[in-house]
Design a protein around this motif. Structure first.
Motif, short mmCIF file in Angstrom:
data_model
loop_
_atom_site.label_atom_id
_atom_site.label_comp_id
_atom_site.label_asym_id
_atom_site.label_seq_id
_atom_site.Cartn_x
_atom_site.Cartn_y
_atom_site.Cartn_z
N VAL A 1 -14.67 35.95 -4.33
CA VAL A 1 -15.52 36.79 -5.03
C VAL A 1 -15.51 36.75 -6.52
N MET B 1 -11.99 37.74 -8.46
CA MET B 1 -10.99 38.11 -7.23
C MET B 1 -10.46 36.70 -7.20
N VAL C 1 -1.84 45.20 3.54
CA VAL C 1 -3.25 45.83 4.50
C VAL C 1 -4.31 45.94 3.56
N HIS C 2 -3.97 46.22 2.00
CA HIS C 2 -5.26 46.25 1.18
C HIS C 2 -5.77 44.98 0.90
N GLY D 1 -7.46 43.60 4.05
CA GLY D 1 -8.75 44.13 4.25
C GLY D 1 -9.59 43.11 3.47
N GLN D 2 -9.24 42.61 2.39
CA GLN D 2 -10.21 42.04 1.47
C GLN D 2 -10.50 40.52 2.07
N PHE E 1 -10.69 40.31 5.29
CA PHE E 1 -11.83 40.65 6.39
C PHE E 1 -13.12 40.28 5.81
N VAL E 2 -13.24 40.68 4.54
CA VAL E 2 -14.62 40.83 4.02
C VAL E 2 -15.16 39.10 3.56
N TYR E 3 -13.88 38.55 3.09
CA TYR E 3 -14.30 37.10 2.86
C TYR E 3 -14.76 36.41 4.20
N ARG F 1 -15.98 37.71 7.07
CA ARG F 1 -17.41 38.15 7.11
C ARG F 1 -18.41 37.36 6.24
N MET F 2 -18.12 37.34 5.08
CA MET F 2 -19.13 36.65 4.16
C MET F 2 -19.08 35.01 4.40
#
Lengths: 158, 158
Positions: A39, A42, A132-133, A136-137, A139-141, A143-144
């Motif tokens: 993103v 990032m 973990v932080h 979690g990011q 995970f979003v990647y 999904r994208m």
């Protein structure tokens, strides 16, 4: 006397469980996207993983040997296989180093990487929280990219 | 005797520090995007926050009163102000309930929400980890919206 909320062994097991899940997230990425997808403003997931690798073992080495070298996130891993291998090679080192920290040192301040002067327990919790932080990011990647991430609660070894 | 790696008070402080940061992330969202923006097959950040709210206080109440009610993520907060207010109202409840758990109960199994039968320390760590996980996702949402997230390491109260 105060009862121990969590034993050293259980805290290590907790961390290693998180590392199993993080490994699974790395595996879910297609090779190219792992090193290219991100993103705006990032980093790629590979770069986030390199950060985690540059903190855990070097950080624990610093704590155990009471040295304060700066960290280096720029690690030479350019394939998914190399990244997974580095991840797996870090695991027994984390176990070994973690277990060398005497329990009585956990509340003691330690100047991690010569920059972060906190009790050792907080340095360790930071390693875990930071993983973990960033995971979690990841995970979003995923999904994208239209990929279903692993289950957050699944901490078993593959 | 085993030394305590972390005291009950310090673990609470650690969690509350995370909650300060999560609050800051909620604040960074524009009101509309908080309730509408999401990645495909993921929830909005408001829904992730509602999940966190539906776990922390109800979960601690279950642990303290030894009840096992199921959770309900579908909370009636439809504005940023209402969400922040709910977040702030949860804080003193978390403090009060957490401090009511005797240290010797932390290693004991508890069937959280009648579904997750683990030692209480792991239930508590799950609350924290799950918050860090979803907040990390909120960081990505903010970046996608062109907004700079707060600093990950900043855990001070606003």
């Amino acid at each position: 006397m105060s009862t121990s909320l969590i034993s050293k062994h259980d805290l290590l097991t907790h961390w290693l469980g998180h590392r199993n899940l993080t490994r699974r997230v790395i595996e879910k990425f297609p090779e190219d996207q792992l090193f290219t997808f991100h993103v705006e403003n990032m980093r790629t997931f590979a770069d986030l993983i390199k950060e985690l690798l540059s903190l855990a073992v070097p950080g624990l080495e610093g704590i155990v040997h009471q040295e304060t070298k700066p960290y280096d996130h720029d690690l030479p891993y350019n394939t998914k296989e190399a990244l997974l291998q580095a991840w797996d090679e870090a695991t027994p080192q984390i176990e070994k180093l973690f277990l060398q920290i005497p329990e009585e040192r956990f509340p003691e301040d330690y100047n991690l990487f010569g920059q972060y002067n906190f009790p050792i327990i907080y340095n360790i919790l930071y390693f875990i929280d930071n993983e973990v932080h960033h995971r979690g990011q990841g995970f979003v990647y995923l999904r994208m990219l239209g990929i279903e991430p692993p289950f957050f609660w699944d901490r078993e070894k593959n």
